[in-house]
Write a protein that holds these residues in place. Structure first.
Motif, PDB file in Angstrom:
ATOM      1  N   LEU A 120       0.841  -1.203   0.000  1.00 52.93           N
ATOM      2  CA  LEU A 120       0.000   0.000   0.000  1.00 52.93           C
ATOM      3  C   LEU A 120       0.874   1.250   0.000  1.00 52.93           C
ATOM      4  N   ARG A 121       1.958   1.212   0.748  1.00 52.71           N
ATOM      5  CA  ARG A 121       2.878   2.356   0.789  1.00 52.71           C
ATOM      6  C   ARG A 121       3.423   2.650  -0.593  1.00 52.71           C
ATOM      7  N   ASN A 122       3.841   1.611  -1.319  1.00 52.49           N
ATOM      8  CA  ASN A 122       4.404   1.817  -2.650  1.00 52.49           C
ATOM      9  C   ASN A 122       3.366   2.404  -3.608  1.00 52.49           C
ATOM     10  N   ARG A 123       2.128   1.923  -3.534  1.00 49.35           N
ATOM     11  CA  ARG A 123       1.076   2.437  -4.405  1.00 49.35           C
ATOM     12  C   ARG A 123       0.769   3.894  -4.079  1.00 49.35           C
ATOM     13  N   VAL A 124       0.724   4.202  -2.793  1.00 47.92           N
ATOM     14  CA  VAL A 124       0.453   5.578  -2.373  1.00 47.92           C
ATOM     15  C   VAL A 124       1.603   6.493  -2.790  1.00 47.92           C
ATOM     16  N   ARG A 125       2.832   6.016  -2.633  1.00 43.40           N
ATOM     17  CA  ARG A 125       3.990   6.828  -2.997  1.00 43.40           C
ATOM     18  C   ARG A 125       3.989   7.154  -4.488  1.00 43.40           C
ATOM     19  N   VAL A 126       3.739   6.141  -5.319  1.00 40.07           N
ATOM     20  CA  VAL A 126       3.716   6.358  -6.762  1.00 40.07           C
ATOM     21  C   VAL A 126       2.585   7.304  -7.151  1.00 40.07           C
ATOM     22  N   ALA A 127       1.404   7.087  -6.574  1.00 44.25           N
ATOM     23  CA  ALA A 127       0.263   7.949  -6.899  1.00 44.25           C
ATOM     24  C   ALA A 127       0.524   9.384  -6.471  1.00 44.25           C
ATOM     25  N   SER A 128       1.136   9.569  -5.310  1.00 41.98           N
ATOM     26  CA  SER A 128       1.429  10.925  -4.823  1.00 41.98           C
ATOM     27  C   SER A 128       2.412  11.624  -5.751  1.00 41.98           C
ATOM     28  N   GLN A 129       3.430  10.881  -6.214  1.00 47.03           N
ATOM     29  CA  GLN A 129       4.406  11.483  -7.122  1.00 47.03           C
ATOM     30  C   GLN A 129       3.763  11.871  -8.442  1.00 47.03           C
ATOM     31  N   GLU A 130       2.895  11.020  -8.942  1.00 45.59           N
ATOM     32  CA  GLU A 130       2.236  11.333 -10.219  1.00 45.59           C
ATOM     33  C   GLU A 130       1.289  12.519 -10.068  1.00 45.59           C
ATOM     34  N   LEU A 131       0.559  12.563  -8.973  1.00 44.70           N
ATOM     35  CA  LEU A 131      -0.386  13.672  -8.771  1.00 44.70           C
ATOM     36  C   LEU A 131       0.326  14.988  -8.518  1.00 44.70           C
ATOM     37  N   SER A 132       1.501  14.926  -7.898  1.00 48.27           N
ATOM     38  CA  SER A 132       2.227  16.161  -7.597  1.00 48.27           C
ATOM     39  C   SER A 132       2.653  16.889  -8.869  1.00 48.27           C
ATOM     40  N   ARG A 138       0.676  22.080  -3.576  1.00 43.79           N
ATOM     41  CA  ARG A 138       0.108  21.413  -2.418  1.00 43.79           C
ATOM     42  C   ARG A 138       0.208  19.907  -2.576  1.00 43.79           C
ATOM     43  N   ARG A 139       0.021  19.225  -1.465  1.00 40.32           N
ATOM     44  CA  ARG A 139       0.025  17.776  -1.506  1.00 40.32           C
ATOM     45  C   ARG A 139      -1.349  17.252  -1.909  1.00 40.32           C
ATOM     46  N   PRO A 140      -1.388  16.141  -2.621  1.00 41.53           N
ATOM     47  CA  PRO A 140      -2.698  15.574  -2.977  1.00 41.53           C
ATOM     48  C   PRO A 140      -3.422  15.080  -1.737  1.00 41.53           C
ATOM     49  N   THR A 141      -4.734  15.183  -1.731  1.00 36.21           N
ATOM     50  CA  THR A 141      -5.535  14.747  -0.598  1.00 36.21           C
ATOM     51  C   THR A 141      -5.690  13.224  -0.617  1.00 36.21           C
ATOM     52  N   VAL A 142      -6.194  12.705   0.485  1.00 37.79           N
ATOM     53  CA  VAL A 142      -6.432  11.265   0.582  1.00 37.79           C
ATOM     54  C   VAL A 142      -7.424  10.826  -0.491  1.00 37.79           C
ATOM     55  N   ALA A 143      -8.465  11.609  -0.669  1.00 35.40           N
ATOM     56  CA  ALA A 143      -9.479  11.268  -1.666  1.00 35.40           C
ATOM     57  C   ALA A 143      -8.889  11.263  -3.070  1.00 35.40           C
ATOM     58  N   GLU A 144      -8.026  12.222  -3.385  1.00 37.00           N
ATOM     59  CA  GLU A 144      -7.421  12.302  -4.714  1.00 37.00           C
ATOM     60  C   GLU A 144      -6.497  11.106  -4.967  1.00 37.00           C
ATOM     61  N   ILE A 145      -5.726  10.741  -3.947  1.00 34.69           N
ATOM     62  CA  ILE A 145      -4.840   9.576  -4.088  1.00 34.69           C
ATOM     63  C   ILE A 145      -5.657   8.308  -4.272  1.00 34.69           C
ATOM     64  N   ALA A 146      -6.729   8.186  -3.490  1.00 31.53           N
ATOM     65  CA  ALA A 146      -7.575   7.001  -3.579  1.00 31.53           C
ATOM     66  C   ALA A 146      -8.176   6.857  -4.973  1.00 31.53           C
ATOM     67  N   ALA A 147      -8.644   7.972  -5.535  1.00 34.18           N
ATOM     68  CA  ALA A 147      -9.241   7.926  -6.871  1.00 34.18           C
ATOM     69  C   ALA A 147      -8.195   7.616  -7.935  1.00 34.18           C
ATOM     70  N   HIS A 148      -7.019   8.204  -7.792  1.00 33.87           N
ATOM     71  CA  HIS A 148      -5.965   8.015  -8.789  1.00 33.87           C
ATOM     72  C   HIS A 148      -5.427   6.591  -8.780  1.00 33.87           C
ATOM     73  N   ALA A 149      -5.279   6.005  -7.586  1.00 33.77           N
ATOM     74  CA  ALA A 149      -4.677   4.670  -7.462  1.00 33.77           C
ATOM     75  C   ALA A 149      -5.717   3.559  -7.382  1.00 33.77           C
ATOM     76  N   THR A 150      -6.998   3.926  -7.474  1.00 30.24           N
ATOM     77  CA  THR A 150      -8.093   2.944  -7.355  1.00 30.24           C
ATOM     78  C   THR A 150      -7.962   2.188  -6.032  1.00 30.24           C
ATOM     79  N   MET A 151      -7.906   2.946  -4.951  1.00 34.26           N
ATOM     80  CA  MET A 151      -7.791   2.383  -3.611  1.00 34.26           C
ATOM     81  C   MET A 151      -8.869   2.975  -2.725  1.00 34.26           C
ATOM     82  N   SER A 152      -9.137   2.299  -1.619  1.00 36.93           N
ATOM     83  CA  SER A 152     -10.044   2.891  -0.644  1.00 36.93           C
ATOM     84  C   SER A 152      -9.283   3.935   0.160  1.00 36.93           C
ATOM     85  N   GLU A 153     -10.019   4.890   0.715  1.00 38.43           N
ATOM     86  CA  GLU A 153      -9.369   5.930   1.506  1.00 38.43           C
ATOM     87  C   GLU A 153      -8.717   5.334   2.752  1.00 38.43           C
TER      88      GLU A 153
END
Length: 263
Positions: A120-132, A138-153
């Motif tokens: 989960l950490r790796n998926r969140v890290r990759v999604a955060s880098q792509e969204l940034s 600003r940093r992406p929100t939890v909801a934005e990361i969840a939508a981008h990575a197809t994950m639950s909040e």
């Protein structure tokens, strides 16, 4: 070093070592076999380096990753059986990749984190880098990361917490924005010395409650209000000697009763 042939491979760094592996399997142990084995490993090192490069910027130096990948490559060469009919690359790639992942799991994490949380950490890290790259400032929100990575909040939050578990902060490290070198260790509490008396207090509580009211009052004034024996005598209208005898007698009685209870 074995020469490349015109055979088509999936990557430019995949040399044709089929003949070398065939000879290696038929050679007895000795300097000649060791030399051929080293040639095969050297020929495939560019592939190992390429795989190591996939894991850069994850908290480990690229040189160390290359060493781990090289170790995985050596294991792949030693374990590969060409008679199974599979190309060496199809066997070596997952072996080298697994060695690198094992290195991260066993040596890089300061705190023990379940494998699922690491993923989960790796998926969140990759999604955060792509969204940034698309959300500057600003940093992406939890909801934005969840939508981008197809994950639950909930999974995103677990991954974000794991980001802080990859490495530990020294207790001597100065806190951000602190003055005069204030560190984490300065914020830690110490063991309460009164903890050592908890058992004793609980042991005498019942026996103290059984004492006559005047004796309980005297013990309270002496040991809880920190009054002197002369002051207690003055308050109760009795002699100081009488107060001293009552304190000694009460303490002795309670001590004997507690010792019998513990026996």
């Amino acid at each position: 070093m074995p020469t490349r042939t015109s055979t088509k491979h999936s990557h430019d760094d995949a040399p044709d070592t089929a003949e070398s592996f065939s000879r290696l399997g038929s050679m007895p142990d000795g300097p000649g076999r060791d030399a051929l084995r080293d040639e095969i490993v050297e020929a495939w090192l560019p592939m190992a380096d390429r795989i190591a490069g996939r894991f850069r910027n994850r908290g480990e130096s690229l040189d160390d990753l290359r060493q781990v990948a090289a170790l995985g490559l050596v294991k792949a060469v030693d374990r590969y059986d060409p008679e199974r009919g599979h190309a060496f690359e199809s066997y070596a790639v997952p072996t080298v990749t697994g060695e690198i992942k094992r290195h991260f799991r066993d040596h890089m994490w300061t705190l023990h984190v379940p494998r699922r949380v690491q993923e989960l950490r790796n998926r969140v890290r990759v999604a955060s880098q792509e969204l940034s790259q698309t959300i500057p400032g600003r940093r992406p929100t939890v909801a934005e990361i969840a939508a981008h990575a197809t994950m639950s909040e909930e999974d995103v939050r677990a991954g974000l917490e794991a980001l802080d578990s990859f490495s530990a902060l020294s207790l001597d490290a100065e806190l951000p924005g602190s003055e005069d070198g204030y560190s984490l260790s300065d914020a830690l509490g110490s063991t309460d010395p009164a903890l050592e008396t908890v058992v004793d207090r609980e042991a005498v509580k019942t026996r103290l409650a059984e004492l006559p009211e005047r004796e309980r009052t005297i013990l309270y004034m002496r040991f809880f209000s920190d009054m002197t024996q002369s002051r207690i005598a003055e308050e109760l209208g009795i002699s100081q000697m009488h107060v001293s005898r009552l304190i000694s007698r009460c303490c002795g009685r309670v001590r004997d009763q507690v010792m019998r209870d513990a026996a």
